[in-house]
Design a protein around this motif. Structure first.
Motif, PDB file in Angstrom:
ATOM      1  N   LEU A 266       0.839  -1.198   0.000  1.00 22.67           N
ATOM      2  CA  LEU A 266       0.000   0.000   0.000  1.00 22.67           C
ATOM      3  C   LEU A 266       0.869   1.241   0.000  1.00 22.67           C
ATOM      4  O   LEU A 266       1.999   1.237   0.510  1.00 22.67           O
ATOM      5  CB  LEU A 266      -0.914   0.031   1.233  1.00 22.67           C
ATOM      6  CG  LEU A 266      -1.997  -1.049   1.349  1.00 22.67           C
ATOM      7  CD1 LEU A 266      -2.653  -0.966   2.710  1.00 22.67           C
ATOM      8  CD2 LEU A 266      -3.030  -0.889   0.255  1.00 22.67           C
ATOM      9  N   GLY A 267       0.343   2.304  -0.567  1.00 24.05           N
ATOM     10  CA  GLY A 267       0.970   3.612  -0.458  1.00 24.05           C
ATOM     11  C   GLY A 267       2.096   3.855  -1.436  1.00 24.05           C
ATOM     12  O   GLY A 267       2.685   2.928  -2.000  1.00 24.05           O
TER      13      GLY A 267
ATOM     14  N   ASN B 265       9.949   4.112  -0.952  1.00 28.67           N
ATOM     15  CA  ASN B 265       9.872   2.912  -1.794  1.00 28.67           C
ATOM     16  C   ASN B 265      10.138   3.249  -3.264  1.00 28.67           C
ATOM     17  O   ASN B 265       9.814   2.463  -4.156  1.00 28.67           O
ATOM     18  CB  ASN B 265       8.513   2.218  -1.651  1.00 28.67           C
ATOM     19  CG  ASN B 265       7.339   3.127  -1.982  1.00 28.67           C
ATOM     20  OD1 ASN B 265       7.380   3.898  -2.925  1.00 28.67           O
ATOM     21  ND2 ASN B 265       6.265   3.026  -1.205  1.00 28.67           N
ATOM     22  N   HIS B 266      10.754   4.453  -3.474  1.00 28.59           N
ATOM     23  CA  HIS B 266      11.140   4.875  -4.833  1.00 28.59           C
ATOM     24  C   HIS B 266       9.957   4.832  -5.803  1.00 28.59           C
ATOM     25  O   HIS B 266      10.113   4.541  -6.985  1.00 28.59           O
ATOM     26  CB  HIS B 266      12.280   4.005  -5.361  1.00 28.59           C
ATOM     27  CG  HIS B 266      13.485   3.993  -4.476  1.00 28.59           C
ATOM     28  ND1 HIS B 266      14.328   5.079  -4.343  1.00 28.59           N
ATOM     29  CD2 HIS B 266      13.984   3.035  -3.655  1.00 28.59           C
ATOM     30  CE1 HIS B 266      15.308   4.793  -3.494  1.00 28.59           C
ATOM     31  NE2 HIS B 266      15.115   3.566  -3.056  1.00 28.59           N
ATOM     32  N   TYR B 267       8.771   5.124  -5.274  1.00 28.61           N
ATOM     33  CA  TYR B 267       7.560   5.184  -6.083  1.00 28.61           C
ATOM     34  C   TYR B 267       7.234   3.869  -6.786  1.00 28.61           C
ATOM     35  O   TYR B 267       6.574   3.853  -7.820  1.00 28.61           O
ATOM     36  CB  TYR B 267       7.648   6.320  -7.096  1.00 28.61           C
ATOM     37  CG  TYR B 267       7.756   7.686  -6.428  1.00 28.61           C
ATOM     38  CD1 TYR B 267       6.636   8.286  -5.865  1.00 28.61           C
ATOM     39  CD2 TYR B 267       8.974   8.351  -6.341  1.00 28.61           C
ATOM     40  CE1 TYR B 267       6.717   9.520  -5.247  1.00 28.61           C
ATOM     41  CE2 TYR B 267       9.078   9.578  -5.710  1.00 28.61           C
ATOM     42  CZ  TYR B 267       7.947  10.161  -5.169  1.00 28.61           C
ATOM     43  OH  TYR B 267       8.037  11.367  -4.543  1.00 28.61           O
ATOM     44  N   LYS B 268       7.717   2.752  -6.221  1.00 33.24           N
ATOM     45  CA  LYS B 268       7.364   1.440  -6.783  1.00 33.24           C
ATOM     46  C   LYS B 268       5.870   1.168  -6.647  1.00 33.24           C
ATOM     47  O   LYS B 268       5.316   0.355  -7.383  1.00 33.24           O
ATOM     48  CB  LYS B 268       8.150   0.337  -6.078  1.00 33.24           C
ATOM     49  CG  LYS B 268       9.633   0.312  -6.410  1.00 33.24           C
ATOM     50  CD  LYS B 268      10.320  -0.846  -5.702  1.00 33.24           C
ATOM     51  CE  LYS B 268      11.797  -0.884  -6.034  1.00 33.24           C
ATOM     52  NZ  LYS B 268      12.489  -1.999  -5.329  1.00 33.24           N
ATOM     53  N   GLY B 269       5.228   1.872  -5.711  1.00 38.06           N
ATOM     54  CA  GLY B 269       3.799   1.703  -5.522  1.00 38.06           C
ATOM     55  C   GLY B 269       2.977   2.179  -6.711  1.00 38.06           C
ATOM     56  O   GLY B 269       1.781   1.885  -6.797  1.00 38.06           O
TER      57      GLY B 269
ATOM     58  N   GLY C 247      -4.292   2.376  -1.622  1.00 35.54           N
ATOM     59  CA  GLY C 247      -3.991   3.324  -0.554  1.00 35.54           C
ATOM     60  C   GLY C 247      -3.131   4.482  -1.006  1.00 35.54           C
ATOM     61  O   GLY C 247      -2.292   4.985  -0.252  1.00 35.54           O
ATOM     62  N   ILE C 248      -3.329   4.920  -2.249  1.00 39.19           N
ATOM     63  CA  ILE C 248      -2.561   6.047  -2.795  1.00 39.19           C
ATOM     64  C   ILE C 248      -3.268   7.342  -2.436  1.00 39.19           C
ATOM     65  O   ILE C 248      -4.453   7.521  -2.717  1.00 39.19           O
ATOM     66  CB  ILE C 248      -2.422   5.913  -4.330  1.00 39.19           C
ATOM     67  CG1 ILE C 248      -1.643   4.648  -4.670  1.00 39.19           C
ATOM     68  CG2 ILE C 248      -1.728   7.135  -4.923  1.00 39.19           C
ATOM     69  CD1 ILE C 248      -1.590   4.346  -6.144  1.00 39.19           C
ATOM     70  N   ASN C 249      -2.536   8.242  -1.833  1.00 33.87           N
ATOM     71  CA  ASN C 249      -3.132   9.457  -1.287  1.00 33.87           C
ATOM     72  C   ASN C 249      -3.363  10.507  -2.375  1.00 33.87           C
ATOM     73  O   ASN C 249      -2.783  11.589  -2.358  1.00 33.87           O
ATOM     74  CB  ASN C 249      -2.221  10.016  -0.195  1.00 33.87           C
ATOM     75  CG  ASN C 249      -2.987  10.863   0.804  1.00 33.87           C
ATOM     76  OD1 ASN C 249      -4.194  10.738   0.934  1.00 33.87           O
ATOM     77  ND2 ASN C 249      -2.279  11.736   1.490  1.00 33.87           N
ATOM     78  N   GLY C 250      -4.251  10.173  -3.324  1.00 34.16           N
ATOM     79  CA  GLY C 250      -4.540  11.080  -4.430  1.00 34.16           C
ATOM     80  C   GLY C 250      -5.965  11.577  -4.384  1.00 34.16           C
ATOM     81  O   GLY C 250      -6.682  11.405  -3.395  1.00 34.16           O
TER      82      GLY C 250
END
Length: 306
Positions: free
Chosen positions: A164-165, A170-174, A256-259
């Motif tokens: 999540l997130g 996490n180097h934007y691996k999400g 769970g991306i805070n957009g």
């Protein structure tokens, strides 16, 4: 002159969308104050005071025009839940949502173009059969179901991406899985349309004479097929913007991306009207601007088209 017409069209459509959204949101069952009205520890005076603060004690048409006037100054109001300015909340969420959508659209454009043209040039061959099956799977598989499968494989089992997130740690691996899912869901219909259109172009007389002049497939593609495909593809991408932006709500909630998508989902659950309306207007504005940009690109490609 045409640019002025586009701006007037943008303003008119925004007003219509604002009116429809405002009425729909305010006619929805329950409200943010419903739980308070049922709470015996909260007095009617407190509820009335809160409604007065947010202008909810006035007639609906007065609320609407007051809200329109505030929007013209980029004032979207105060969130019922957080107490912060809606503009601040949305601006903090827009970058990640735009990043996902823009990257997805670029991949959708190139993948659909390559697969559609390859399939048309090699009808009834393996690449053609593969493309058609992939396209059918693309628009028939629900994005949330594919998301759960990919999360289980790549996040839980293989642990190649975060569960999540998205953040710098996490180097934007999400972003990888949401983009993959959005691209997969977007290539199906566009690929089949490009394939069909390319096949029709290959049947035309000018392609016959191009082959008679012994032009290679690359030359035919460059000088005859692509110039005829670009206007249609750009138009379709412009029309697909609402679906792509709308898809962010599901994917951002799952991952769970805070957009903006997750913010809209949370606001809808809590009946946070100012945030809901702010996101609807921003989403409508981005969609309309995207369509205007598509029209301007078409005008640049062919000045006689518009």
């Amino acid at each position: 002159m045409k640019f002025i017409h586009k701006l007037l069209y943008l303003a008119l459509m925004l007003f219509i969308i604002s009116a429809i959204s405002f009425i729909a949101v305010h006619l929805a069952p329950n409200s943010f104050f419903a739980s308070g009205e049922l709470n015996p520890n909260i007095t009617e005076e407190s509820i009335a005071e809160l409604k007065a603060i947010y202008n909810l004690d006035k007639p609906l048409y007065i609320q609407f025009f007051s809200w329109i006037g505030n929007i013209l100054t980029l004032d979207f109001g105060i969130s019922f839940v957080s107490g912060e300015e809606v503009k601040t909340e949305i601006l903090s969420r827009i970058p990640i949502t735009l990043t996902i959508n823009i990257i997805s659209m670029v991949f959708i454009f190139f993948i659909s173009l390559i697969l559609g043209i390859k399939s048309a040039f090699h009808q009834n061959k393996f690449i053609d059969k593969f493309t058609k099956q992939l396209s059918i799977l693309s628009f028939s598989m629900p994005s949330f179901y594919l998301a759960l499968i990919l999360i289980y494989i790549f996040a839980i089992k293989l642990q190649l991406v975060p569960l999540l997130g998205v953040d710098k740690s996490n180097h934007y691996k999400g972003l990888i899985l949401p983009i993959v899912i959005m691209v997969f869901g977007g290539i199906g219909s566009l690929t089949l349309y490009i394939r069909s259109l390319t096949i029709e172009i290959l049947k035309t007389d000018y392609i016959f004479w191009a082959k008679a002049r012994k032009l290679t497939n690359k030359q035919i593609l460059r000088y005859y097929i692509l110039p005829n495909l670009y206007p249609t593809i750009i138009t379709l991408l412009g029309l697909s913007l609402p679906g792509i932006i709308g898809g962010s709500v599901i994917l951002e909630t799952i991952f769970g991306i805070n957009g903006m998508g997750l913010l809209f989902f949370q606001s809808a659950l809590s009946h946070d009207y100012p945030v809901i309306m702010g996101i609807l207007i921003i989403g409508a504005f981005l969609t309309l601007v995207g369509n205007i940009i598509a029209d301007l690109v078409l005008l640049k490609l062919n000045p006689n088209m518009l």
